[in-house]
Motif scaffolding. Structure first.
Motif, PDB file in Angstrom:
ATOM      1  N   LEU A   1       4.820   6.628   3.134  1.00 17.02           N
ATOM      2  CA  LEU A   1       5.070   5.775   1.974  1.00 17.02           C
ATOM      3  C   LEU A   1       5.361   6.554   0.700  1.00 17.02           C
ATOM      4  O   LEU A   1       6.208   6.154  -0.103  1.00 17.02           O
ATOM      5  CB  LEU A   1       3.890   4.826   1.756  1.00 17.02           C
ATOM      6  CG  LEU A   1       3.666   3.811   2.880  1.00 17.02           C
ATOM      7  CD1 LEU A   1       2.503   2.896   2.533  1.00 17.02           C
ATOM      8  CD2 LEU A   1       4.919   2.989   3.134  1.00 17.02           C
TER       9      LEU A   1
ATOM     10  N   ILE B   1      -2.626   0.940   3.585  1.00 13.13           N
ATOM     11  CA  ILE B   1      -1.522  -0.018   3.608  1.00 13.13           C
ATOM     12  C   ILE B   1      -0.884  -0.076   4.988  1.00 13.13           C
ATOM     13  O   ILE B   1      -0.622  -1.161   5.528  1.00 13.13           O
ATOM     14  CB  ILE B   1      -0.458   0.362   2.555  1.00 13.13           C
ATOM     15  CG1 ILE B   1      -1.016   0.144   1.148  1.00 13.13           C
ATOM     16  CG2 ILE B   1       0.817  -0.451   2.748  1.00 13.13           C
ATOM     17  CD1 ILE B   1      -0.111   0.618   0.048  1.00 13.13           C
ATOM     18  N   SER B   2      -0.654   1.103   5.573  1.00 14.49           N
ATOM     19  CA  SER B   2       0.030   1.167   6.866  1.00 14.49           C
ATOM     20  C   SER B   2      -0.772   0.519   7.982  1.00 14.49           C
ATOM     21  O   SER B   2      -0.231  -0.246   8.796  1.00 14.49           O
ATOM     22  CB  SER B   2       0.323   2.625   7.221  1.00 14.49           C
ATOM     23  OG  SER B   2       1.156   3.237   6.249  1.00 14.49           O
TER      24      SER B   2
ATOM     25  N   THR C   1      -3.507  -3.168   5.557  1.00 13.87           N
ATOM     26  CA  THR C   1      -2.795  -4.206   4.811  1.00 13.87           C
ATOM     27  C   THR C   1      -1.658  -4.818   5.634  1.00 13.87           C
ATOM     28  O   THR C   1      -1.464  -6.036   5.648  1.00 13.87           O
ATOM     29  CB  THR C   1      -2.218  -3.632   3.500  1.00 13.87           C
ATOM     30  OG1 THR C   1      -3.246  -2.946   2.787  1.00 13.87           O
ATOM     31  CG2 THR C   1      -1.660  -4.749   2.627  1.00 13.87           C
ATOM     32  N   TYR C   2      -0.915  -3.959   6.343  1.00  9.41           N
ATOM     33  CA  TYR C   2       0.209  -4.435   7.152  1.00  9.41           C
ATOM     34  C   TYR C   2      -0.047  -4.306   8.653  1.00  9.41           C
ATOM     35  O   TYR C   2       0.872  -4.467   9.457  1.00  9.41           O
ATOM     36  CB  TYR C   2       1.490  -3.697   6.749  1.00  9.41           C
ATOM     37  CG  TYR C   2       2.028  -4.181   5.415  1.00  9.41           C
ATOM     38  CD1 TYR C   2       2.858  -5.281   5.336  1.00  9.41           C
ATOM     39  CD2 TYR C   2       1.641  -3.553   4.231  1.00  9.41           C
ATOM     40  CE1 TYR C   2       3.325  -5.748   4.120  1.00  9.41           C
ATOM     41  CE2 TYR C   2       2.096  -4.010   3.004  1.00  9.41           C
ATOM     42  CZ  TYR C   2       2.939  -5.108   2.962  1.00  9.41           C
ATOM     43  OH  TYR C   2       3.395  -5.567   1.744  1.00  9.41           O
TER      44      TYR C   2
ATOM     45  N   ASP D   1       5.483  -1.099  10.507  1.00  8.66           N
ATOM     46  CA  ASP D   1       6.158  -0.112   9.655  1.00  8.66           C
ATOM     47  C   ASP D   1       7.414  -0.704   9.033  1.00  8.66           C
ATOM     48  O   ASP D   1       7.949  -1.717   9.489  1.00  8.66           O
ATOM     49  CB  ASP D   1       6.479   1.156  10.440  1.00  8.66           C
ATOM     50  CG  ASP D   1       7.532   0.932  11.507  1.00  8.66           C
ATOM     51  OD1 ASP D   1       8.712   0.845  11.159  1.00  8.66           O
ATOM     52  OD2 ASP D   1       7.160   0.826  12.693  1.00  8.66           O
ATOM     53  N   TRP D   2       7.874  -0.072   7.974  1.00 12.07           N
ATOM     54  CA  TRP D   2       9.003  -0.593   7.205  1.00 12.07           C
ATOM     55  C   TRP D   2      10.349  -0.372   7.887  1.00 12.07           C
ATOM     56  O   TRP D   2      11.318  -1.070   7.574  1.00 12.07           O
ATOM     57  CB  TRP D   2       9.015   0.027   5.807  1.00 12.07           C
ATOM     58  CG  TRP D   2       8.944   1.539   5.792  1.00 12.07           C
ATOM     59  CD1 TRP D   2       7.817   2.300   5.728  1.00 12.07           C
ATOM     60  CD2 TRP D   2      10.044   2.446   5.845  1.00 12.07           C
ATOM     61  NE1 TRP D   2       8.129   3.647   5.744  1.00 12.07           N
ATOM     62  CE2 TRP D   2       9.496   3.763   5.803  1.00 12.07           C
ATOM     63  CE3 TRP D   2      11.424   2.305   5.916  1.00 12.07           C
ATOM     64  CZ2 TRP D   2      10.290   4.911   5.837  1.00 12.07           C
ATOM     65  CZ3 TRP D   2      12.218   3.453   5.948  1.00 12.07           C
ATOM     66  CH2 TRP D   2      11.650   4.733   5.909  1.00 12.07           C
TER      67      TRP D   2
ATOM     68  N   ILE E   1       9.759  -6.444   5.227  1.00 10.04           N
ATOM     69  CA  ILE E   1       8.530  -6.211   4.459  1.00 10.04           C
ATOM     70  C   ILE E   1       8.596  -4.907   3.664  1.00 10.04           C
ATOM     71  O   ILE E   1       7.654  -4.572   2.941  1.00 10.04           O
ATOM     72  CB  ILE E   1       7.284  -6.168   5.376  1.00 10.04           C
ATOM     73  CG1 ILE E   1       7.359  -4.971   6.342  1.00 10.04           C
ATOM     74  CG2 ILE E   1       7.116  -7.482   6.115  1.00 10.04           C
ATOM     75  CD1 ILE E   1       6.091  -4.746   7.131  1.00 10.04           C
TER      76      ILE E   1
ATOM     77  N   GLU F   1       8.261  -5.091  -0.314  1.00  6.53           N
ATOM     78  CA  GLU F   1       6.907  -5.526  -0.657  1.00  6.53           C
ATOM     79  C   GLU F   1       5.910  -4.400  -0.422  1.00  6.53           C
ATOM     80  O   GLU F   1       5.032  -4.137  -1.260  1.00  6.53           O
ATOM     81  CB  GLU F   1       6.528  -6.743   0.170  1.00  6.53           C
ATOM     82  CG  GLU F   1       5.141  -7.293  -0.146  1.00  6.53           C
ATOM     83  CD  GLU F   1       4.777  -8.431   0.788  1.00  6.53           C
ATOM     84  OE1 GLU F   1       4.816  -9.588   0.332  1.00  6.53           O
ATOM     85  OE2 GLU F   1       4.462  -8.147   1.967  1.00  6.53           O
ATOM     86  N   MET F   2       6.026  -3.718   0.716  1.00  5.07           N
ATOM     87  CA  MET F   2       5.131  -2.618   1.034  1.00  5.07           C
ATOM     88  C   MET F   2       5.230  -1.506  -0.007  1.00  5.07           C
ATOM     89  O   MET F   2       4.215  -0.957  -0.456  1.00  5.07           O
ATOM     90  CB  MET F   2       5.468  -2.066   2.426  1.00  5.07           C
ATOM     91  CG  MET F   2       4.567  -0.941   2.896  1.00  5.07           C
ATOM     92  SD  MET F   2       5.023  -0.321   4.538  1.00  5.07           S
ATOM     93  CE  MET F   2       4.386  -1.638   5.587  1.00  5.07           C
TER      94      MET F   2
ATOM     95  N   PRO G   1      -0.995  -8.655   0.678  1.00  2.14           N
ATOM     96  CA  PRO G   1       0.021  -8.041  -0.188  1.00  2.14           C
ATOM     97  C   PRO G   1       0.337  -8.887  -1.420  1.00  2.14           C
ATOM     98  O   PRO G   1       0.407  -8.351  -2.533  1.00  2.14           O
ATOM     99  CB  PRO G   1       1.234  -7.914   0.738  1.00  2.14           C
ATOM    100  CG  PRO G   1       0.648  -7.750   2.097  1.00  2.14           C
ATOM    101  CD  PRO G   1      -0.563  -8.646   2.093  1.00  2.14           C
TER     102      PRO G   1
END
Length: 280
Positions: free
Chosen positions: A24, A82-83, A86-87, A91-92, A98, A101-102, A150
């Protein structure tokens, strides 16, 4: 009521774990070509050095490749939180919907984790027993914020929460530094936010100094006594800490240490490590 040292689990959760993060910091944040970065990068754009496995292709050689800025960045464990939490491991790259937002959530959670690190450090200091319950409450409240969705995180008033936390950190600083008896003339020269860029204060007794938010870029602290000093938010880029004693200093982070210069004779708080570039 007895005080507790910061547990290894708490400390580890507030340190970066790149193996459990989707790179990130290498994507979400922007940077400009400078002495710290070899090229420009927009926020939300992956760094050219980020590989498909979310690892940096030049991680072991960042300084020599012109990316000193990367070596002094600290996410305080927000990346893996976050990885993986939260999510929930999404992964992005595989979930582009997402991604933005991430990336927006990342700097906010980073700030909350930074506050948690400072609060837990304050809680571990024996002398802060009078404000133990307030510190514990602030930790619990901040932890709850890090576990929000988020959308809820994006809606937080981070500055207001930081102001409440900062009040406790200021009290902690006063309590710790009060143990050092220093003459008023010397104290008056080291006020909050002092500008010591390039100054030579080597070999001085600077115990109990308030370096909160101070500009200490390229300051010569060689062999100075910096014990019980407050370094929260201080800019230590290229400050020379060779032979300096920082035992008992508070709110000093690994990122700040990494940004400075030093040697094997520098005495750091036990939670911090001597950077590799100090001993090469």
């Amino acid at each position: 009521m007895s005080k507790q040292l910061m547990s290894n689990d708490v400390l580890n959760s507030l340190q970066p774990d790149c193996d459990n993060c989707f790179g990130l910091c290498c994507v979400a944040l922007p940077y400009a070509k400078s002495a710290d970065f070899a090229f420009d990068k927009d926020g939300g754009t992956p760094c050219k050095n980020l590989q498909s496995n979310y690892r940096c292709s030049i991680h072991s050689n960042l300084r020599n490749k012109g990316f000193k800025g990367c070596t002094v960045f600290e996410c305080f464990g927000a990346g893996q939180k976050i990885s993986q939490v939260t999510y929930n491991g999404q992964d992005w790259r595989e979930n582009p919907e997402i991604a933005k937002e991430m990336f927006d959530v990342f700097p906010l959670l980073q700030q909350l984790h930074e506050m948690l690190l400072y609060l837990n450090e304050a809680l571990s200091i024996e002398e802060t027993l009078p404000i133990y319950e307030e510190l514990q409450h602030a930790i619990e409240e901040t932890e709850q914020l890090t576990n929000l969705s988020p959308n809820e995180i994006l809606g937080l008033d981070i500055p207001s929460h930081r102001a409440r936390v900062n009040n406790l950190l200021l009290q902690t600083s006063e309590i710790v530094r009060a143990k050092i008896k220093r003459d008023k003339k010397q104290s008056s020269k080291l006020k909050k936010g002092i500008d010591l860029i390039g100054a030579n204060v080597s070999g001085r007794d600077l115990r109990g100094s308030n370096f909160r938010g101070a500009l200490l870029i390229a300051t010569n602290f060689r062999k100075s006594d910096l014990r019980m000093s407050d370094f929260i938010g201080a800019d230590l880029r290229d400050a020379d800490l060779s032979g300096a004693n920082l035992h008992g200093s508070i709110f000093l982070t690994q990122a700040q240490v990494n940004a400075a210069k030093g040697d094997k004779h520098t005495k750091l708080p036990p939670s911090l490590n001597i950077p590799l570039h100090w001993v090469k």
